[in-house]
Motif scaffolding. Sequence first.
Motif, PDB file in Angstrom:
ATOM      1  N   VAL A  64      21.464   2.144 -10.851  1.00  0.00           N
ATOM      2  CA  VAL A  64      22.262   2.064 -11.904  1.00  0.00           C
ATOM      3  C   VAL A  64      23.128   0.796 -11.644  1.00  0.00           C
ATOM      4  O   VAL A  64      23.353  -0.176 -12.682  1.00  0.00           O
ATOM      5  CB  VAL A  64      23.003   3.351 -11.997  1.00  0.00           C
ATOM      6  CG1 VAL A  64      23.919   3.048 -13.240  1.00  0.00           C
ATOM      7  CG2 VAL A  64      22.161   4.470 -12.490  1.00  0.00           C
ATOM      8  N   ALA A  87      18.640   1.045 -16.520  1.00  0.00           N
ATOM      9  CA  ALA A  87      18.455   1.983 -15.397  1.00  0.00           C
ATOM     10  C   ALA A  87      17.631   3.067 -15.568  1.00  0.00           C
ATOM     11  O   ALA A  87      17.016   3.606 -14.667  1.00  0.00           O
ATOM     12  CB  ALA A  87      20.018   2.319 -15.132  1.00  0.00           C
ATOM     13  N   VAL A 106      22.441   0.870 -19.188  1.00  0.00           N
ATOM     14  CA  VAL A 106      21.994   2.128 -19.052  1.00  0.00           C
ATOM     15  C   VAL A 106      20.409   2.344 -19.327  1.00  0.00           C
ATOM     16  O   VAL A 106      19.752   2.985 -18.608  1.00  0.00           O
ATOM     17  CB  VAL A 106      22.765   3.257 -19.826  1.00  0.00           C
ATOM     18  CG1 VAL A 106      22.085   4.517 -20.063  1.00  0.00           C
ATOM     19  CG2 VAL A 106      24.205   3.268 -19.567  1.00  0.00           C
ATOM     20  N   TYR A 150      23.064  -3.002 -13.851  1.00  0.00           N
ATOM     21  CA  TYR A 150      24.515  -3.117 -14.498  1.00  0.00           C
ATOM     22  C   TYR A 150      24.727  -4.749 -14.012  1.00  0.00           C
ATOM     23  O   TYR A 150      25.189  -5.525 -14.877  1.00  0.00           O
ATOM     24  CB  TYR A 150      25.813  -2.336 -13.915  1.00  0.00           C
ATOM     25  CG  TYR A 150      26.843  -2.774 -14.461  1.00  0.00           C
ATOM     26  CD1 TYR A 150      28.053  -3.306 -13.651  1.00  0.00           C
ATOM     27  CD2 TYR A 150      27.152  -2.499 -15.636  1.00  0.00           C
ATOM     28  CE1 TYR A 150      29.097  -3.465 -14.339  1.00  0.00           C
ATOM     29  CE2 TYR A 150      28.571  -2.807 -16.311  1.00  0.00           C
ATOM     30  CZ  TYR A 150      29.408  -3.310 -15.609  1.00  0.00           C
ATOM     31  OH  TYR A 150      30.926  -3.630 -16.056  1.00  0.00           O
ATOM     32  N   LEU A 165      20.836   8.914 -19.508  1.00  0.00           N
ATOM     33  CA  LEU A 165      20.756   8.799 -17.766  1.00  0.00           C
ATOM     34  C   LEU A 165      20.911   9.824 -17.259  1.00  0.00           C
ATOM     35  O   LEU A 165      20.176  10.170 -16.225  1.00  0.00           O
ATOM     36  CB  LEU A 165      21.833   7.585 -17.548  1.00  0.00           C
ATOM     37  CG  LEU A 165      21.858   7.200 -16.234  1.00  0.00           C
ATOM     38  CD1 LEU A 165      20.657   6.417 -16.078  1.00  0.00           C
ATOM     39  CD2 LEU A 165      22.936   6.302 -15.934  1.00  0.00           C
TER      40      LEU A 165
END
Lengths: 221, 482, 315
Positions: free
Chosen positions: A109, A136, A133, A113, A18
Amino acid sequence: MNLQLLAQINSFLAALVLLSAFAMLSQRKINGLVTLFAWQGLFLSINTAVVGYVAAKHHLYISSLLTLSIKVILLPYILHVLVVRLKIKKEMETIVNIPTMMMIGIALVLFSYKLTAPVREMSTLITRSTLAVALATVMIGLLMMITRKHAVTQIIGFLAMENGLFFAATSATYGMPLVVELGVALDVLIAAFIFGIFFFQISTTFDSLSVKQMESLREDN
Amino acid sequence: MTLLILIITPLAASLILAFIGNRRFAPEINIFCSMLTFTAGIALALDVYRNGQIITGEKFFFVDAFSVYLTVLTSFVSMTTAVFSLRYMQREREHGRVGRRRMRFYHAMFQLFIFAMLLCLLANNIGVLWIAMELATLSTVLLVSLYRTPNAIEAAWKYFILCGVGISQALFGTVLLYFAAEKIIGEGGEALLWTNLIEVSGRLEPTILSLAFVFLVVGYGTKVGLVPLHNWLPDAHSEGPTPISAVLSGLLLNVALYALVRFKVLVDGSTHTHYAGNIMMGFGIVSMLVASFSILRQRDIKRMFSYSSIEHMGIATFAFGLGGSIATFGALLHMLMHSLTKSSIFFTVGHTCQMHQTQEIAKIKGLFKGDPFVGWTLMFGSMAIAGMPPFGIFTSEFLILTAAIKDVPMLVPFILIGLVAAFAGLLRKVQYMVTGDVPSYSKSIQAARAPVILHMSLVLILAFYIPNFLNKWFQTAVELLK
Amino acid sequence: MKLLHLIFIEILQVLIVIFAAPAFVGWVDMLKCWSQGRTSAGVMQQYRNIAKLFVKDVVMANNASWIFRFTPYLVFSTGVMVASVIPIISTNLFLAPSADIIVLIGIFATARFFIALASLDIGTAFGGMGASREMMIASLTEPAMLMAIFTVSLTGGSTSLLHIVRAFTSGVVVVRPSIMFASIAFALVVIAEAGRVPVDNPSTHLELTMVHEAMILEYSGRHLALIEWGAMIKFFLFVTLGIACFLPWGIAATDDLVSIVISVFLMVVKLIVAGSVLVLIETGMAKMRLFRLTEFLGAAFLMSTLGLIFFFILE
């Protein structure tokens, strides 16, 4: 090596993936972008090997090698050669400024989630928390494609998205069956060749690789 | 066995044509291989008709009434397009728009595209379905930019990027689906097989499947051309060579819709609500309306007909989303009619553009006087695609509207507005093109008549009389899609 | 007996901080000289500077107010106050429970506030310029620092430094992404707060490139000595705060003499290493233009926020 430590290494590598996505978002130089993409591929292939060890799934070792050879060695090499051959200018501008993009990235992000919460509840895998992750990374790749004006950056954003998807497959289900993984890798390779050819076509026709000049096909002209 | 021939022929043809595709007899080889594929398709269809659905190749291939119907349609239209392409590309060659290497590339990619579409239709593994769809996109991307003009390159670039992004979302949706399936079926390749998935669809976790369907609809919906993910479609379909526009509009959209419908059946089986169907209905209606009203603003003939494709795919998506026997039957019929009509229109449009050397509507005039065959087929084609009786699209739209009035009467006015707008737009512009005097820059060409006549007559006949086997096909497919 | 012991440790720590800070800055300067191929003036040079300044006369502007006179003493005493709270050589500081991390940050902020006021007090142009730049940098570093501190507190279970250090030293070594990211962010923030390259060059003589130095241009004599010493103590304290949060092993948990001696020795080792790392960064990078600082500090904020997010997502 105990399970706990390996799970932590897995989380750590996810964090690095990330981080490299965010670094790509804020990078101005094309060579830097290519290097960061190679790093992201490296973290991803190490992560796949670790997951393969943890889950005792040997086809993940093959996937890891595949990722290593294609995304860490082959694709960055192709991109580098293209940058040199096409004499691309080393720096590019962005549409939105960099600190704002980082804020949007953080928001993405959090959003991913939230979105992957049902999967997290249902999953019994060690890697279940890294699905957020992965998603994202996909969204940040998408953000990169939308907010940049240069063709090479759009392609790297696209490849970063593919990285995120591969990572998602590893986190959600310990990887897809080998047939599918091979097919996806094949598609990525073909796409790489196609965009290589594309850059030459664009460059010869438009004399530059800025995407701004490719907006003429609309209804009102 | 038949299935293997069906799949291997286009792949082998692609390899052969990659080497000899620029020779004089290359288009004939193209036609011959397409004919072989079509024959294999018919044989497979007969097999399924007699024996029911087939699962072969260690569960790798799966053929039921729905997929075999689309397979036959795909191989048929690609065969007729190959016939059309012979004359058309010959002309382009003479004009110097396409060189020798590009002809090889064109022929090889044409066959590779057919291979990818057939693999998509016949695969049991949803991962392989995705790979084949991506392959189909990739094989046509460079064909769209074949002429190397700035517009063509821009169109190909948009196509590549937008479809690439879209299909990545579809991959994420597939991963989520695999995740849900693994819980019930167990790990490994079994959880990706459609045959297994449809058996356990009632036990799959609804929340995960709803999430997965959103991604799948975004992904495969981009390829179907659903608004708001449709931006690539008018550009890609109008800038490539006309045979490619014909197969893209006529075939690829169908295959993408096929994938979407398969997933819809799974998701609605799992959630036991009409969730997926409602999403498809929403997208369908919006696509239809946006496309119909965009037709009124078009100045390029190919773009206009591309928007018409979006509109018809919107209607089909709406109908599949609606569900129920009548609507599904109508949707299946619509896919058939639209394929035949749209490819025939693109053939005619190709001739028109070659005659006038332009794609702008304002500069095309006097088709009735200049070349009556082209003029009249364009007129009939546009009437057909606009939904006028006695052509086939009227029948399918009528069926869909009947089902809609029964189930969702509030949406019917919107559908009608869309249909009327498209009708008005298309016919007004086409009327302008076919009447009037022949302009000075118009050249005469030798039109490929057979494909157009074949398609239009099929559309005309099937509007009145649906042969028994076709009826049985559709009924079986409708049962499968409940 | 116990109370005397504790008082002794407390006073020992404060004295170590006050008298070791110039040595630490001297060490950093020495390394920098070496890395640039020059001969250095030695580790003791800063002591000599301060001693020299104490002997000189104070020259003040006519319109200087009480803020101008008061600020140097404030800066020095805030340094001493914080020195009594951060666990540097021991976690048995009896003053430590009076303040947690957030209060510490607030105390440093007070000092910065008063220096800015003092620089504006006389009304010189450079003072105003330095104050505005310093405040801009502060507005960017505060969020980053706080995010990093929140991450550390969440991991340690409390905002009190004693608890954090005890929680870290008692657990097993863990590879935590959140702490890694918070530590990188904290390192960047330390560079910004202490006014080192690439944020600010402490050895520049060009006023237009100064940030911190511009604010103290008007000071002289013992005032300047106190401010410089205070700045050195602040630098020292930030580094030891980082060590306490991220590398706390070795800080004495009991209060017997042996562990105190070991902890002092370890502290010296860690500071030497930290100094070397800092010099590496300083020599490797050039001073950034002011508007690029937003990206630099934005990156720090990003890292710290990511660390916080990772705490929730991955752990």
